[in-house]
Design an enzyme around this catalytic site. Sequence first.
Site, PDB file in Angstrom:
ATOM      1  N   VAL A 121      38.596  37.457  44.462  1.00 53.88           N
ATOM      2  CA  VAL A 121      37.781  36.405  43.847  1.00 53.88           C
ATOM      3  C   VAL A 121      38.646  35.223  43.422  1.00 53.88           C
ATOM      4  O   VAL A 121      38.288  34.062  43.641  1.00 53.88           O
ATOM      5  CB  VAL A 121      36.981  36.956  42.654  1.00 53.88           C
ATOM      6  CG1 VAL A 121      36.157  35.842  42.002  1.00 53.88           C
ATOM      7  CG2 VAL A 121      36.058  38.084  43.101  1.00 53.88           C
ATOM      8  N   GLU A 139      28.439  34.281  35.049  1.00 58.35           N
ATOM      9  CA  GLU A 139      27.438  34.347  36.123  1.00 58.35           C
ATOM     10  C   GLU A 139      27.833  35.342  37.207  1.00 58.35           C
ATOM     11  O   GLU A 139      26.998  36.069  37.735  1.00 58.35           O
ATOM     12  CB  GLU A 139      27.251  32.956  36.731  1.00 58.35           C
ATOM     13  CG  GLU A 139      26.269  32.898  37.897  1.00 58.35           C
ATOM     14  CD  GLU A 139      24.846  33.213  37.473  1.00 58.35           C
ATOM     15  OE1 GLU A 139      24.280  34.204  37.988  1.00 58.35           O
ATOM     16  OE2 GLU A 139      24.299  32.487  36.634  1.00 58.35           O
ATOM     17  N   ILE A 182      24.581  35.395  43.847  1.00 62.02           N
ATOM     18  CA  ILE A 182      23.176  35.104  43.506  1.00 62.02           C
ATOM     19  C   ILE A 182      23.141  34.409  42.141  1.00 62.02           C
ATOM     20  O   ILE A 182      23.697  34.925  41.174  1.00 62.02           O
ATOM     21  CB  ILE A 182      22.350  36.402  43.438  1.00 62.02           C
ATOM     22  CG1 ILE A 182      22.503  37.211  44.731  1.00 62.02           C
ATOM     23  CG2 ILE A 182      20.884  36.100  43.186  1.00 62.02           C
ATOM     24  CD1 ILE A 182      21.890  38.599  44.649  1.00 62.02           C
ATOM     25  N   GLY A 192      35.322  48.144  53.978  1.00 66.20           N
ATOM     26  CA  GLY A 192      35.715  47.466  52.746  1.00 66.20           C
ATOM     27  C   GLY A 192      34.605  47.313  51.732  1.00 66.20           C
ATOM     28  O   GLY A 192      34.777  46.644  50.710  1.00 66.20           O
ATOM     29  N   GLU A 204      35.348  51.405  47.592  1.00 64.43           N
ATOM     30  CA  GLU A 204      36.743  51.624  47.203  1.00 64.43           C
ATOM     31  C   GLU A 204      37.214  52.993  47.683  1.00 64.43           C
ATOM     32  O   GLU A 204      36.418  53.862  48.042  1.00 64.43           O
ATOM     33  CB  GLU A 204      36.870  51.550  45.684  1.00 64.43           C
ATOM     34  CG  GLU A 204      36.409  50.243  45.070  1.00 64.43           C
ATOM     35  CD  GLU A 204      37.362  49.092  45.348  1.00 64.43           C
ATOM     36  OE1 GLU A 204      38.526  49.359  45.751  1.00 64.43           O
ATOM     37  OE2 GLU A 204      36.946  47.927  45.177  1.00 64.43           O
ATOM     38  N   LYS A 215      25.932  46.473  35.065  1.00 58.02           N
ATOM     39  CA  LYS A 215      25.194  45.244  35.377  1.00 58.02           C
ATOM     40  C   LYS A 215      23.821  45.231  34.712  1.00 58.02           C
ATOM     41  O   LYS A 215      23.355  44.172  34.258  1.00 58.02           O
ATOM     42  CB  LYS A 215      25.067  45.105  36.897  1.00 58.02           C
ATOM     43  CG  LYS A 215      26.403  44.883  37.585  1.00 58.02           C
ATOM     44  CD  LYS A 215      26.283  44.964  39.093  1.00 58.02           C
ATOM     45  CE  LYS A 215      27.642  44.769  39.770  1.00 58.02           C
ATOM     46  NZ  LYS A 215      27.577  44.965  41.230  1.00 58.02           N
ATOM     47  N   GLY A 258      31.960  39.778  47.636  1.00 60.39           N
ATOM     48  CA  GLY A 258      32.685  38.972  48.606  1.00 60.39           C
ATOM     49  C   GLY A 258      33.431  37.841  47.934  1.00 60.39           C
ATOM     50  O   GLY A 258      33.029  37.348  46.876  1.00 60.39           O
TER      51      GLY A 258
END
Length: 433
Positions: free
Chosen positions: A15, A130, A137, A188, A191, A206, A304
């Site tokens: 990221v 976010e 999203i 990928g 994990e 989440k 991603g």
Amino acid sequence: MEKEVSIGLLGLGVVGSGVAQLIENYQDDLKHQLGCGVRVKSVLVRNLEKARSYDIDHSILTTNCDDVLNDPDINVVVEVMGGIEEARKYILQAFQAKKHVITANKDLIALYGPELEAAANENECDLFYEASVGGGIPLLRGLSDGLVSDRIQQVMGIVNGTTNYILTKMDVDGTSYEDALKEAQELGFAEADPTADVEGLDAARKMVILARLSFLTNVELDDVEVEGISNLSLTDLQYGKQLDYSMKLIGFANRTNDHHIEVSVQPTFLSNKHPLASVTDEYNAVYINGEAVGETMFYGPGAGSLPTATAVMSDVVEAIKNMRLGVNGKKFVKPRFQKELTPMDQRYSQFYLRLHVKDEVGAFALISELFHQMGISFERILQKPSNKDELAEIVVVTHETSLAKFKDSLAKLRELYVVENVESFFRVEGDAK
């Protein structure tokens, strides 16, 4: 306003590299939106010599956190290093230095979100996250800003791409759980140690964040009932197809009119007419029901490098806009309602149940009578001989009933002499309401 806003990155993994790449590639767009440039001034990494997928200026890399946290020129700190305690310490230190913080760290926010929000508010700093739910999203801002005038009744969704990929392979292709997991790891999506994903822990974190924002209540991780997918059987998924259901790992957050809440993560059979049933592979989607807006759904890539970095950058842009307006730290909203969990006798759903019973006359009549006595009726019934000697396999789908009644029925069912085994049971969600 500064001609250039300096950013400090904590971490340069998947990221972090995406964030640095977006800042470099979209500099003209950022200047147009903000009226100033944005640059990455310093990046905290663990290993200066590590080979990296993104070609970044090595002179801005550091192994000393003070180069980011105590640099007076850095206005915004972006935490994408992962982990919990170290990240928490750095973020609190950033607030003390009057720096705004953007994080993608769902584990940290689920566990320490209220503490960090309070620290940000005390220091008149922004804290945005976010990217912690739903990857690219725009979900959290949709809840906190887009639906701010509504009263959210239910949030349910597919918030873990790894499990959704595995379930898609099992449901559509008939792949075993073990083979589907192995394929997800090779691609990928999973994990090497997939426990957090397949046991529902990632989704639970989440759902804590979503429930807090939706219901203005301090939901904690211990409030979430969690069940993963590692024990799912292809047999149940095949029965699901006969019943026009799709199996998904669903996160639920429901609120009653008296502000009781239920938060859970569990394998769930969805009617194929439900909007979430068509969400396949590694994609995420969250279905929201509000009193005023009715039904809405957010859909997109849940992970991603660049999708998640896009969410991080949306927060960076908001923090810089707040700097221009002089309103940083003004967005904090205190919890409004005291947390009260919905008791089991007020939690309603349909249920799927698979049994092995003795293949003898009157066996099903005994089972039917037990459920009748409990006030539970059947919507669907499937029956076929079992592979086991002198046993039959029965699948029923109940009409809507309370969780308390259903669990009581299971306990009594196991005491019937004709019932050899309760093989499985799952929540069932019909068409969207």
